[in-house]
Scaffold this active site. Structure first.
Site, PDB file in Angstrom:
ATOM      1  N   HIS A  25       0.861  -1.164   0.000  1.00 52.83           N
ATOM      2  CA  HIS A  25       0.000   0.000   0.000  1.00 52.83           C
ATOM      3  C   HIS A  25       0.900   1.216   0.000  1.00 52.83           C
ATOM      4  O   HIS A  25       1.570   1.479   0.986  1.00 52.83           O
ATOM      5  CB  HIS A  25      -0.906   0.016   1.218  1.00 52.83           C
ATOM      6  CG  HIS A  25      -1.983  -1.007   1.182  1.00 52.83           C
ATOM      7  ND1 HIS A  25      -1.897  -2.221   1.837  1.00 52.83           N
ATOM      8  CD2 HIS A  25      -3.182  -0.997   0.554  1.00 52.83           C
ATOM      9  CE1 HIS A  25      -2.999  -2.899   1.633  1.00 52.83           C
ATOM     10  NE2 HIS A  25      -3.812  -2.190   0.857  1.00 52.83           N
ATOM     11  N   GLY A 103      -7.111   2.196  -5.902  1.00 50.94           N
ATOM     12  CA  GLY A 103      -7.314   2.317  -4.468  1.00 50.94           C
ATOM     13  C   GLY A 103      -7.885   1.015  -3.946  1.00 50.94           C
ATOM     14  O   GLY A 103      -8.493   0.253  -4.694  1.00 50.94           O
ATOM     15  N   ASP A 104      -7.686   0.754  -2.692  1.00 52.38           N
ATOM     16  CA  ASP A 104      -8.340  -0.373  -2.050  1.00 52.38           C
ATOM     17  C   ASP A 104      -9.830  -0.031  -1.955  1.00 52.38           C
ATOM     18  O   ASP A 104     -10.221   1.113  -2.141  1.00 52.38           O
ATOM     19  CB  ASP A 104      -7.733  -0.586  -0.658  1.00 52.38           C
ATOM     20  CG  ASP A 104      -7.622  -2.049  -0.297  1.00 52.38           C
ATOM     21  OD1 ASP A 104      -8.452  -2.842  -0.768  1.00 52.38           O
ATOM     22  OD2 ASP A 104      -6.708  -2.390   0.469  1.00 52.38           O
ATOM     23  N   CYS A 105     -10.654  -1.015  -1.686  1.00 50.36           N
ATOM     24  CA  CYS A 105     -12.102  -0.784  -1.661  1.00 50.36           C
ATOM     25  C   CYS A 105     -12.481   0.364  -0.734  1.00 50.36           C
ATOM     26  O   CYS A 105     -12.058   0.408   0.415  1.00 50.36           O
ATOM     27  CB  CYS A 105     -12.833  -2.054  -1.249  1.00 50.36           C
ATOM     28  SG  CYS A 105     -12.699  -3.337  -2.490  1.00 50.36           S
TER      29      CYS A 105
END
Length: 166
Positions: A25, A103-105
């Site tokens: 990340h 992006g992550d959820c």
């Protein structure tokens, strides 16, 4: 080790990827996990350059990773997925990243709900796109007004740029 993993996953064909590796990340994935959707990680320029960025730089410059996932948390007061410094300036301009940023959820929703950086989902999506973010697994524009607002505060050129990178 990361470069070897990326190379093994993406393959060696200069034209076609076997699969798309994603470095995540990015960057400064730090702080208490339960607070990540609103947490602000403070990192000095030295810590960024010496601790947080080198592995990502190597993944991009040497490994030619094709995707990068930005962090949920903010970095020095700016949500990671809305950070022009991290996404456009460092990742794309300094390191020459040619892939796409995801992006992550719900990371884009975090820009306004968790970090309260902007007031609406439309403003969050526009801020993310301006910063160099291309894709998110969930962006909730609850109403027609939100969708119209997004179209009015983002340019067609910026939206098309995201699509080309993906």
């Amino acid at each position: 080790m990361g470069v070897a993993f990326i190379t093994g996953l993406q393959g060696s064909d200069p034209k076609y990827l076997t699969a798309v590796a994603t470095a995540k990340h990015y960057a400064v994935h730090s702080g208490p996990e339960p607070l990540r959707h609103g947490f602000n990680a403070q990192a000095s320029k030295h810590d960024l350059e010496d601790t947080y960025l080198p592995a990502f730089r190597e993944a991009v410059v040497t490994g030619k990773v094709n995707a990068v996932m930005c962090v949920y948390n903010a970095v020095n007061g700016i949500p990671g997925c809305a950070s022009d410094f991290l996404l456009n300036e460092t990742l794309r301009r300094q390191w020459g990243f040619k892939g796409f940023v995801t992006g992550d959820c719900n990371a884009v929703d975090d820009i306004y709900r968790g970090h309260m950086y902007v007031r609406t989902a439309a403003e969050a999506a526009a801020a993310a796109i301006r910063a160099g973010h291309d894709n998110d697994c969930v962006v909730s524009f609850g109403s027609q007004a939100d969708r119209r607002s997004f179209r009015s505060i983002s340019t067609r050129q910026s939206r098309d740029c995201c699509l080309r990178r993906i």
